[in-house]
Write a protein that holds these residues in place. Sequence first.
Motif, mmCIF file in Angstrom:
data_model
loop_
_atom_site.group_PDB
_atom_site.id
_atom_site.type_symbol
_atom_site.label_atom_id
_atom_site.label_comp_id
_atom_site.label_asym_id
_atom_site.label_seq_id
_atom_site.Cartn_x
_atom_site.Cartn_y
_atom_site.Cartn_z
ATOM 1 N N PRO A 198 0.528 -1.446 0.190
ATOM 2 C CA PRO A 198 -0.491 -0.119 -0.215
ATOM 3 C C PRO A 198 0.938 1.272 -0.341
ATOM 4 N N ASN A 199 0.151 2.145 0.080
ATOM 5 C CA ASN A 199 1.149 3.884 -0.457
ATOM 6 C C ASN A 199 1.198 3.665 1.143
ATOM 7 N N ALA A 200 0.451 3.510 2.393
ATOM 8 C CA ALA A 200 0.524 4.282 3.242
ATOM 9 C C ALA A 200 -0.382 3.320 4.305
ATOM 10 N N TYR A 201 -0.163 3.207 5.373
ATOM 11 C CA TYR A 201 -0.516 2.855 6.664
ATOM 12 C C TYR A 201 -0.912 3.534 7.353
ATOM 13 N N VAL A 202 -2.426 4.135 7.846
ATOM 14 C CA VAL A 202 -3.130 4.665 8.772
ATOM 15 C C VAL A 202 -3.557 4.263 10.407
ATOM 16 N N LEU A 203 -2.801 4.797 11.105
ATOM 17 C CA LEU A 203 -2.956 4.132 12.204
ATOM 18 C C LEU A 203 -3.896 4.414 13.448
ATOM 19 N N PRO A 204 -5.169 5.023 13.614
ATOM 20 C CA PRO A 204 -5.803 5.406 14.232
ATOM 21 C C PRO A 204 -5.353 5.484 15.975
ATOM 22 N N VAL A 205 -5.895 6.655 16.518
ATOM 23 C CA VAL A 205 -5.992 6.196 18.045
ATOM 24 C C VAL A 205 -6.901 5.923 19.031
ATOM 25 N N ASN A 206 -7.289 5.215 19.935
ATOM 26 C CA ASN A 206 -8.471 5.749 20.918
ATOM 27 C C ASN A 206 -7.925 6.451 21.424
ATOM 28 N N GLU A 207 -8.601 6.933 22.638
ATOM 29 C CA GLU A 207 -7.939 8.518 22.681
ATOM 30 C C GLU A 207 -8.263 8.047 24.593
ATOM 31 N N LYS A 208 -9.299 7.014 25.262
ATOM 32 C CA LYS A 208 -9.179 6.702 26.235
ATOM 33 C C LYS A 208 -8.249 5.673 26.182
ATOM 34 N N ASP A 209 -7.956 4.891 25.823
ATOM 35 C CA ASP A 209 -6.914 3.999 25.262
ATOM 36 C C ASP A 209 -6.101 3.531 24.863
ATOM 37 N N PRO A 210 -4.818 4.136 23.979
ATOM 38 C CA PRO A 210 -3.394 4.369 23.482
ATOM 39 C C PRO A 210 -2.857 3.844 22.875
ATOM 40 N N THR A 211 -3.068 2.704 24.637
ATOM 41 C CA THR A 211 -1.599 2.102 25.217
ATOM 42 C C THR A 211 -1.258 0.899 24.294
ATOM 43 N N VAL A 212 -2.185 0.063 22.520
ATOM 44 C CA VAL A 212 -1.917 -0.850 21.836
ATOM 45 C C VAL A 212 -1.170 0.166 20.891
ATOM 46 N N THR A 213 -1.961 1.150 20.412
ATOM 47 C CA THR A 213 -1.251 1.967 19.165
ATOM 48 C C THR A 213 0.388 2.548 19.600
ATOM 49 N N GLU A 214 -0.011 2.999 21.164
ATOM 50 C CA GLU A 214 1.187 3.508 21.495
ATOM 51 C C GLU A 214 2.465 1.704 21.341
ATOM 52 N N SER B 19 -0.600 3.762 33.022
ATOM 53 C CA SER B 19 -0.597 3.270 32.997
ATOM 54 C C SER B 19 -1.412 3.450 31.281
ATOM 55 N N GLY B 20 -1.272 4.725 31.363
ATOM 56 C CA GLY B 20 -1.490 6.081 29.846
ATOM 57 C C GLY B 20 -2.901 5.224 29.347
ATOM 58 N N ILE B 21 -3.671 5.369 30.307
ATOM 59 C CA ILE B 21 -5.242 4.486 30.216
ATOM 60 C C ILE B 21 -6.068 5.833 30.683
ATOM 61 N N THR B 22 -7.064 6.703 29.845
ATOM 62 C CA THR B 22 -7.363 7.734 31.077
ATOM 63 C C THR B 22 -8.683 7.045 31.280
ATOM 64 N N LEU B 23 -9.409 8.079 32.234
ATOM 65 C CA LEU B 23 -10.993 6.683 33.309
ATOM 66 C C LEU B 23 -11.839 7.936 33.085
ATOM 67 N N GLU B 24 -12.935 7.473 32.532
ATOM 68 C CA GLU B 24 -13.573 8.354 32.690
ATOM 69 C C GLU B 24 -15.055 7.222 33.827
ATOM 70 N N GLU B 25 -15.801 9.085 34.241
ATOM 71 C CA GLU B 25 -17.363 8.701 35.441
ATOM 72 C C GLU B 25 -17.787 8.043 34.923
ATOM 73 N N ALA B 26 -18.342 6.821 35.618
ATOM 74 C CA ALA B 26 -19.016 5.688 35.231
ATOM 75 C C ALA B 26 -19.804 5.457 36.698
ATOM 76 N N VAL B 27 -21.068 5.048 36.648
ATOM 77 C CA VAL B 27 -22.141 4.737 37.993
ATOM 78 C C VAL B 27 -21.797 2.935 37.637
ATOM 79 N N LEU B 28 -21.951 2.641 39.466
ATOM 80 C CA LEU B 28 -21.486 1.566 39.574
ATOM 81 C C LEU B 28 -22.479 0.445 38.659
ATOM 82 N N PRO B 29 -22.480 -0.807 38.354
ATOM 83 C CA PRO B 29 -23.633 -1.192 38.403
ATOM 84 C C PRO B 29 -24.772 -1.935 39.569
#
Length: 789
Positions: free
Chosen positions: A378-394, A547-557
């Motif tokens: 290919p001409n290029a590869y695009v590697l998107p980033v998961n903003e909440k958990d970018p650790t795999v792409t990192e 960890s590199g991970i962003t934790l979001e607010e949530a309701v406890l189940p």
Amino acid sequence: MKKKWIAGALSLSLLSSMPYAVTAEAPQKQWTHVNAYEEADGSPFNSEHYNFVKYSKIGGMLQKIDRESKRVTLEETGKSADGYPMYVVTISNPEDKGKYGHYKKLRKQMFKNPQKAQDWIAQNPDFKVPVMINGSIHGTEYIGSDAVLQLIDRFANDDDAETREILKNNILIFNVVANPDGRVDGTRFNGNGIDLNRDFITQSQEETKQTVDLITEWNPMVFLDLHGYVNSSDGKPGLIEPCTPPHNPNYEYDLFSKWALDQAEAMEAEIVGNKANYESDHYKSMTGTYIPQRDDSAGWDDYPPIFTPMYAMYHGAYGYTLEAPTNSWDGVRWANDAVMGALKFTTQNKQGMLTDQIEIFKRGINFDHPYHEEGFFPNAYVLPVNEKDPTVTEKAVNHLLENDISVEKSVKSFSANGKTYPAGTYIVDMSQAKAGLANTMLWDGEDITNDTPAMYDISAWSLPELWGFEAIEVKEELQAKTAPVKESDYAGSLNGKGPYVISNSSVQAVKLVNDLVRAGESIYKGKDGNFYVKTLAATNKSLVQQSGITLEEAVLPVEKEKLTTLQVAILKDGGMNKAQSHSGTKLALERLGFSVTEVTPKEVAENGLRQFDAFLFSGTDALLQYERLSVGNKPFAVGSKEAYDRFKVNVHAFIENGGKYISVGAGGAKATSQLGLTSVKINTGSANSNGIVKVNYSEDEVTAGYKASDIGFVYRPVWFTELGDAKAVATLAAGDFFVAGHWKGNEQASGQAVIVEDAEKDVTLIGIEAGFRDHTDYLFRLLSNALYQ
């Protein structure tokens, strides 16, 4: 006078001046790393032994040579898994020693302006080329490092015309003992149980990273990897690559082939030409060696980039595995002669060989691949980033960078394939020098089942699929404003005041969960498979940041289960059939943040499993054998019928008392059936079948975080039928489920179960290789899901 090497010693000139601390077997204070009594004299894996040089002596030998020779530079370039130093010796003419930075800079010019580099070498025939020699990456193949020591002594001290001519044209880089742990312990693998000569796409081990650093530092023109033992009685003992098909399509193989067979035959000629100097009649009667590409049609391929020389080929090297015939001083001499044949050939042909090495990089930069179908790259590869958990792409981006692959990051949003990507998206432009390496890491792979009757090892390894990040092929010309990336490093953060959710999204996310539990936080698992924390102590916020991970607010189940620190045991394979078959799963569990205890079959039989919450059987079922075992395998198996019976009783008692039992892979499944822990039918494919497969995951705690249609990896595939009351939570997709690899007869497994849970007891069979060689990161969470079920 050339040094004369005699069986049982390095050389009279080398050993006669060694201090007692180096030559004697008794422990001495001068030894800084290990004493000889702590080292294995031989190995149960080899049937013959000779008085090879102990690792504990090697440092002193090298230091003496370094002090006495103006040609030598000795470096300690890292530590092995068990903490032993790794030595690199560089040898050249004394006037060149201060110019290594200059030579490396000239080598880098090959990537920046390859045409200029080719023009320069055409006008300057006195240039030098780096040749790298790798010693004993398999610890029990002792001859490799012993040959390296001989070669170092020769090129450090001798002054004959042949030595001078080689040093006039080459810089020699010796990775003296590529696997110190294996040499000390008498094992093929390192202290983590990993076969280092299978680790060069994953690079999970420090020893592998050290070798990769050497390759990217020097970009050697020739790479020689010294192994043993391939023997025969047809007058052609030993093996010298190049290989049989299939060849990885990401090579520029025409340029390698132009020289490879001729260089192999030059090594062969050197060996046969010196046969009168060998000790045994087996060697004295040699007429040649086995060269797979010349002498065979299949069975010794260079397809996967997991082997050291094959990996080096992506950096432009002419890479060869050399397999000496026997574990003896004649085997050492064979390896020595092979290297000398390669060095003579390199010296005579360096201009043409280097011109073609540079041509590989020129093709990459110019996006000109004349022997590939249009569109293969290919001409290029695009590697998107998961903003909440970018650790795999990192991890992926840093891995590419560490392998000399250029990565860029968009500074503005852009479009590709009709989709818009935000600023901060990574891009791998395939117009670059090492495009072949970039593509072999990022492509999906291919099904080569019908291309060859058998493969030597794995046939699929896609990093995006098996590490779990997106790498999107872009065939069109990509218009994006970018900046070069030097490192990818994301810091984790907390959004809001809590409670927080930790998505079950990656290895790093699960590790964060385990780190927080260990730190005393109250962590809950919800029915959705995600993890929740009500509040977070200030002292533990640094764990989130790291960890590199962003934790979001949530309701406890409402429905949730509090997690506790689990005591996890895994059955230890000490080295059945020269491998530690459990080691990949063990390392996967540790990377997930679990504390893991290895227990041998004998220990389970004697002590049971009462102190553990979970027990994993991931490895060969041969661990349960007690009859017809080879000498090499006996130390690691259960040992006797009585011990096997106790093992079985103790495992059953463990499960009946609430213990969790998990098997992984074909060996684990067969052992589970043998122990009477499951009644499902165990079906297996051929031993050399492996690859990436399409998997349908049902909604279940074990499969949380995976899509209904997703992927898996199989090695010696296993699938389950006649389930009875057992529950299938993952099946191979129906129809053509095989994505990439080699698996003849795979159609019989279509639509069949690959993860099964027992209906009445806590027994889970995971047929997918969830922890394979510390490589299949994306599948690791199947293990943590099963443990937290």
